[in-house]
Design a protein around this motif. Sequence first.
Motif, PDB file in Angstrom:
ATOM      1  N   LYS A 299       0.830  -1.207   0.000  1.00 28.41           N
ATOM      2  CA  LYS A 299       0.000   0.000   0.000  1.00 28.41           C
ATOM      3  C   LYS A 299       0.864   1.256   0.000  1.00 28.41           C
ATOM      4  CE  LYS A 299      -4.177  -1.956   1.989  1.00 28.41           C
ATOM      5  NZ  LYS A 299      -5.193  -1.912   3.066  1.00 28.41           N
ATOM      6  N   TYR A 300       1.999   1.185   0.661  1.00 29.67           N
ATOM      7  CA  TYR A 300       2.926   2.322   0.659  1.00 29.67           C
ATOM      8  C   TYR A 300       3.387   2.618  -0.765  1.00 29.67           C
ATOM      9  CZ  TYR A 300       7.180   5.037   1.475  1.00 29.67           C
ATOM     10  OH  TYR A 300       8.151   6.012   1.437  1.00 29.67           O
ATOM     11  N   GLN A 301       3.759   1.603  -1.492  1.00 31.18           N
ATOM     12  CA  GLN A 301       4.240   1.793  -2.860  1.00 31.18           C
ATOM     13  C   GLN A 301       3.129   2.294  -3.784  1.00 31.18           C
ATOM     14  OE1 GLN A 301       7.313   1.855  -3.773  1.00 31.18           O
ATOM     15  NE2 GLN A 301       8.112   1.080  -1.822  1.00 31.18           N
ATOM     16  N   LYS A 302       1.902   1.824  -3.560  1.00 28.60           N
ATOM     17  CA  LYS A 302       0.768   2.308  -4.373  1.00 28.60           C
ATOM     18  C   LYS A 302       0.532   3.792  -4.149  1.00 28.60           C
ATOM     19  CE  LYS A 302      -1.923  -1.941  -4.940  1.00 28.60           C
ATOM     20  NZ  LYS A 302      -3.197  -2.649  -4.614  1.00 28.60           N
ATOM     21  N   ARG A 303       0.673   4.243  -2.901  1.00 31.07           N
ATOM     22  CA  ARG A 303       0.502   5.679  -2.623  1.00 31.07           C
ATOM     23  C   ARG A 303       1.633   6.485  -3.235  1.00 31.07           C
ATOM     24  NH1 ARG A 303      -3.886   6.022  -3.305  1.00 31.07           N
ATOM     25  NH2 ARG A 303      -4.029   3.767  -3.413  1.00 31.07           N
ATOM     26  N   MET A 304       2.828   5.923  -3.270  1.00 27.50           N
ATOM     27  CA  MET A 304       3.951   6.603  -3.913  1.00 27.50           C
ATOM     28  C   MET A 304       3.683   6.790  -5.402  1.00 27.50           C
ATOM     29  SD  MET A 304       6.516   7.620  -2.018  1.00 27.50           S
ATOM     30  CE  MET A 304       7.946   7.584  -3.103  1.00 27.50           C
ATOM     31  N   ILE A 305       3.160   5.748  -6.036  1.00 30.70           N
ATOM     32  CA  ILE A 305       2.834   5.837  -7.473  1.00 30.70           C
ATOM     33  C   ILE A 305       1.746   6.888  -7.698  1.00 30.70           C
ATOM     34  CG2 ILE A 305       1.795   4.587  -9.405  1.00 30.70           C
ATOM     35  CD1 ILE A 305       3.165   2.050  -8.276  1.00 30.70           C
ATOM     36  N   ARG A 306       0.704   6.861  -6.858  1.00 28.76           N
ATOM     37  CA  ARG A 306      -0.383   7.829  -6.984  1.00 28.76           C
ATOM     38  C   ARG A 306       0.130   9.250  -6.755  1.00 28.76           C
ATOM     39  NH1 ARG A 306      -6.136   8.095  -6.518  1.00 28.76           N
ATOM     40  NH2 ARG A 306      -6.610  10.271  -7.016  1.00 28.76           N
ATOM     41  N   LEU A 307       0.998   9.422  -5.791  1.00 25.74           N
ATOM     42  CA  LEU A 307       1.571  10.728  -5.504  1.00 25.74           C
ATOM     43  C   LEU A 307       2.292  11.291  -6.730  1.00 25.74           C
ATOM     44  CD1 LEU A 307       2.389  13.020  -3.541  1.00 25.74           C
ATOM     45  CD2 LEU A 307       4.340  11.590  -2.865  1.00 25.74           C
ATOM     46  N   LYS A 308       3.125  10.465  -7.344  1.00 32.73           N
ATOM     47  CA  LYS A 308       3.883  10.915  -8.512  1.00 32.73           C
ATOM     48  C   LYS A 308       2.954  11.262  -9.676  1.00 32.73           C
ATOM     49  CE  LYS A 308       7.979   8.232  -7.237  1.00 32.73           C
ATOM     50  NZ  LYS A 308       8.825   7.041  -7.534  1.00 32.73           N
ATOM     51  N   GLU A 309       1.895  10.472  -9.861  1.00 33.12           N
ATOM     52  CA  GLU A 309       0.937  10.735 -10.941  1.00 33.12           C
ATOM     53  C   GLU A 309       0.231  12.070 -10.733  1.00 33.12           C
ATOM     54  OE1 GLU A 309      -0.301   6.076 -11.972  1.00 33.12           O
ATOM     55  OE2 GLU A 309      -1.614   7.346 -10.761  1.00 33.12           O
ATOM     56  N   ASP A 310      -0.192  12.326  -9.503  1.00 34.10           N
ATOM     57  CA  ASP A 310      -0.923  13.562  -9.228  1.00 34.10           C
ATOM     58  C   ASP A 310      -0.023  14.791  -9.266  1.00 34.10           C
ATOM     59  OD1 ASP A 310      -3.366  12.302  -9.049  1.00 34.10           O
ATOM     60  OD2 ASP A 310      -3.179  11.920  -6.902  1.00 34.10           O
ATOM     61  N   VAL A 311       1.225  14.630  -8.893  1.00 36.71           N
ATOM     62  CA  VAL A 311       2.183  15.740  -9.015  1.00 36.71           C
ATOM     63  C   VAL A 311       2.334  16.138 -10.485  1.00 36.71           C
ATOM     64  CG1 VAL A 311       4.637  16.335  -8.847  1.00 36.71           C
ATOM     65  CG2 VAL A 311       3.457  15.311  -6.886  1.00 36.71           C
ATOM     66  N   GLU A 312       2.415  15.154 -11.366  1.00 32.86           N
ATOM     67  CA  GLU A 312       2.506  15.459 -12.798  1.00 32.86           C
ATOM     68  C   GLU A 312       1.237  16.139 -13.309  1.00 32.86           C
ATOM     69  OE1 GLU A 312       5.291  15.252 -14.580  1.00 32.86           O
ATOM     70  OE2 GLU A 312       6.152  14.684 -12.633  1.00 32.86           O
ATOM     71  N   LYS A 313       0.084  15.713 -12.817  1.00 33.47           N
ATOM     72  CA  LYS A 313      -1.179  16.354 -13.200  1.00 33.47           C
ATOM     73  C   LYS A 313      -1.190  17.815 -12.808  1.00 33.47           C
ATOM     74  CE  LYS A 313      -4.183  12.286 -12.762  1.00 33.47           C
ATOM     75  NZ  LYS A 313      -5.287  11.677 -11.965  1.00 33.47           N
TER      76      LYS A 313
END
Length: 318
Positions: A299-313
């Motif tokens: 779950k930690y890694q999934k939030r990291m991926i989501r964080l990076k995606e939203d930063v790019e958005k």
Amino acid sequence: MGILEYKSQLDDKFKVVLSSILKQGLNLERIKQGEVNYTYKVTNPQGVPLCHARIFRYEGHPDIEKLLWISEKLKKRNIPQARILYSEKSSINFPNGFMISEWIEGKNGWQSIKDGTYSLKNFTLETAKILSKVHKIKTASFGWPYGKGLGYHVTYQDRITKIPEDDKFKKLFENDNLKKVDVENIISLLLKALKKLPIPQQPMLVHSDPTPDNIIVKTDKSLVLIDWDDSEGSWWVRDYSYLRYWSDRPEEIKTGFLAGYGKIDMSDVEITIAEVVEWILQSLRLLPYYKFSFIDEEKYQKRMIRLKEDVEKLKLLV
């Protein structure tokens, strides 16, 4: 933070304590769905529900003083709630405290959606009506409130800039799970985005977790919002964005929420920017939780991926 680990003996001890407080024999049924603390349905020997009870797992969370303050505010505005009947901050058997609250007869929000009582859109519409009333309750400051609506930050921006100073994030930095410079760059991006938004000067009470998991649908189809543990002083976008952050049907959430909430003095572009800001903050909040409290690397890694995606958005938006 002191953590009370579950052992089966807790059930027996809690039954004795509750029987003494309620002055009658009773039975306990542990409710494990969505459980953070140790939660029970309390019934009399004939199976009639008496109340809902929780043993607190974490030291200082939830804040009972905060919950009592919220309960009083909800009562004044005639917002349905599960009233707090009894609470203790700590005891010999339950060092982090426990609480007894009113039992609300009904079914879980997700169940009402699955069985067709509500569509997701209409359920969100009704939820938004409740939240629009909740958001009229003012808090003294932004961020996690303690006591009587007080918080830790004077402004919304201040709440964001203080993230690297949080002890949980320092621990992430020290263990090289997260780069401090990366968080500082994210904060700079968030502050840049906030300049494009009409951030309110006066914070409002937000639930912070108004998903169907935390809503009881009564037999008359009315909704009761429960579990105010994570409530804070913020703005309406916090609750709206949280619903969409976790949903695989975000457009239905959007349509239902905006139809039920009432007038919003923000453009579609501003709402989108504000929402992505909150999504980024949500991912940041969850990183230390999944790493150190929940201890779930996946779950930690999934939030990291989501964080990076939203930063790019957000970079594309501002």
